[in-house]
Scaffold this motif. Structure first.
Motif, short mmCIF file in Angstrom:
data_model
loop_
_atom_site.label_atom_id
_atom_site.label_comp_id
_atom_site.label_asym_id
_atom_site.label_seq_id
_atom_site.Cartn_x
_atom_site.Cartn_y
_atom_site.Cartn_z
N ASP A 75 0.80 -1.22 0.00
CA ASP A 75 0.00 0.00 0.00
C ASP A 75 0.84 1.27 0.00
O ASP A 75 0.30 2.37 -0.17
N GLU A 76 2.14 1.15 0.17
CA GLU A 76 3.02 2.31 0.09
C GLU A 76 3.54 2.52 -1.33
O GLU A 76 4.31 3.44 -1.58
N TYR A 77 3.09 1.68 -2.26
CA TYR A 77 3.62 1.69 -3.61
C TYR A 77 2.52 1.85 -4.65
O TYR A 77 1.44 1.24 -4.53
N ALA A 78 2.84 2.62 -5.67
CA ALA A 78 2.03 2.58 -6.88
C ALA A 78 2.40 1.29 -7.63
O ALA A 78 3.53 0.81 -7.51
N VAL A 79 1.47 0.74 -8.35
CA VAL A 79 1.71 -0.50 -9.09
C VAL A 79 1.35 -0.27 -10.55
O VAL A 79 0.39 0.45 -10.87
N GLY A 80 2.11 -0.87 -11.42
CA GLY A 80 1.82 -0.76 -12.84
C GLY A 80 1.91 -2.11 -13.53
O GLY A 80 2.63 -3.01 -13.08
N CYS B 144 -1.94 1.48 -14.65
CA CYS B 144 -1.27 1.80 -13.40
C CYS B 144 -2.31 2.19 -12.35
O CYS B 144 -3.41 2.63 -12.71
N ILE B 145 -1.94 2.05 -11.09
CA ILE B 145 -2.86 2.38 -10.00
C ILE B 145 -2.08 2.98 -8.86
O ILE B 145 -0.94 2.58 -8.59
N SER B 146 -2.69 3.94 -8.18
CA SER B 146 -2.03 4.58 -7.05
C SER B 146 -2.01 3.63 -5.85
O SER B 146 -2.72 2.63 -5.82
N GLY B 147 -1.22 4.00 -4.85
CA GLY B 147 -1.07 3.15 -3.68
C GLY B 147 -2.37 2.86 -2.96
O GLY B 147 -2.62 1.73 -2.52
N ALA B 148 -3.20 3.88 -2.86
CA ALA B 148 -4.49 3.69 -2.17
C ALA B 148 -5.54 3.10 -3.09
O ALA B 148 -6.62 2.72 -2.63
N ALA C 263 1.62 -10.81 -25.52
CA ALA C 263 2.84 -10.21 -24.97
C ALA C 263 3.15 -10.87 -23.64
O ALA C 263 2.33 -11.60 -23.09
N VAL C 264 4.33 -10.57 -23.15
CA VAL C 264 4.65 -10.91 -21.77
C VAL C 264 4.24 -9.71 -20.92
O VAL C 264 4.63 -8.57 -21.22
N TYR C 265 3.45 -9.96 -19.91
CA TYR C 265 2.94 -8.91 -19.04
C TYR C 265 3.74 -8.92 -17.73
O TYR C 265 3.90 -9.97 -17.11
N PHE C 266 4.18 -7.74 -17.35
CA PHE C 266 4.97 -7.56 -16.14
C PHE C 266 4.24 -6.64 -15.18
O PHE C 266 3.61 -5.66 -15.61
N CYS C 267 4.35 -6.93 -13.89
CA CYS C 267 3.91 -5.96 -12.91
C CYS C 267 5.15 -5.36 -12.25
O CYS C 267 6.21 -5.99 -12.20
N VAL D 62 -0.68 8.11 -9.25
CA VAL D 62 -0.43 7.11 -10.28
C VAL D 62 0.93 7.39 -10.91
O VAL D 62 1.24 8.54 -11.21
N VAL D 63 1.70 6.37 -11.11
CA VAL D 63 3.02 6.51 -11.72
C VAL D 63 2.99 5.81 -13.07
O VAL D 63 2.71 4.61 -13.13
N THR D 64 3.25 6.54 -14.13
CA THR D 64 3.13 5.96 -15.47
C THR D 64 4.46 5.81 -16.20
O THR D 64 4.50 5.17 -17.25
N THR D 65 5.51 6.37 -15.66
CA THR D 65 6.81 6.28 -16.34
C THR D 65 7.57 5.04 -15.89
O THR D 65 7.74 4.81 -14.69
N GLN D 66 8.04 4.27 -16.84
CA GLN D 66 8.70 3.01 -16.52
C GLN D 66 9.93 3.21 -15.65
O GLN D 66 10.21 2.39 -14.78
N SER D 67 10.65 4.29 -15.89
CA SER D 67 11.90 4.51 -15.16
C SER D 67 11.67 4.73 -13.67
O SER D 67 12.61 4.63 -12.88
N SER D 68 10.45 5.03 -13.29
CA SER D 68 10.13 5.24 -11.87
C SER D 68 9.92 3.92 -11.14
O SER D 68 9.88 3.89 -9.92
#
Length: 124
Positions: free
Chosen positions: A29-34, A49-53, A91-95, A104-110
């Motif tokens: 819950d402290e992390y955004a997930v994509g 992507c989804i925000s932590g909450a 495709a291969v799907y990664f979380c 929400v975090v949308t940039t892969q480098s984050s």
């Protein structure tokens, strides 16, 4: 920190699959997930992507209206419900997780923590 993606497989065009991403070793819950995907011969791209909450989500234009991302922080799990699958969904799907609870975090480098990927194959 570990992320385990599952739920991939073979689906027909127009069908559905539900992916799950289980986190261990940290408080999800402290992390955004994509969710990201990489098709053969192509670069990895953001899907949803989804925000932590779980209050905010982002969907790539290619999946809007068909994919739904959600999360259950009590179970340290994020989900990707994929409906009306298209051939280009193969495709291969990664979380992945990014340490940012609020947005929400949308940039892969984050994203610094990545799961191993699960293969999704969409066929006719």
């Amino acid at each position: 920190v570990q992320l385990q993606a599952s739920g991939g497989g073979l689906a027909q065009i127009g069908g559905s699959l539900r992916l799950a991403c289980v986190a261990s070793g940290f408080a999800l819950d402290e992390y955004a997930v994509g969710w990201f995907r990489q098709a053969p011969g192509k670069e990895r791209e953001v899907v949803s992507c989804i925000s932590g909450a779980g209050t905010d989500t982002y969907d790539a234009e290619s999946v809007q209206g068909r994919f739904i991302m959600s999360r259950d922080n009590a179970k340290s799990t994020a989900f990707l419900q994929m409906n009306s699958l298209k051939g280009e969904g193969t495709a291969v799907y990664f979380c992945a997780a990014a340490q940012n609870r609020l947005v929400v975090v949308t940039t892969q480098s984050s994203y610094v923590d990545w799961g191993q990927g699960t293969q999704v194959t969409v066929s006719s």
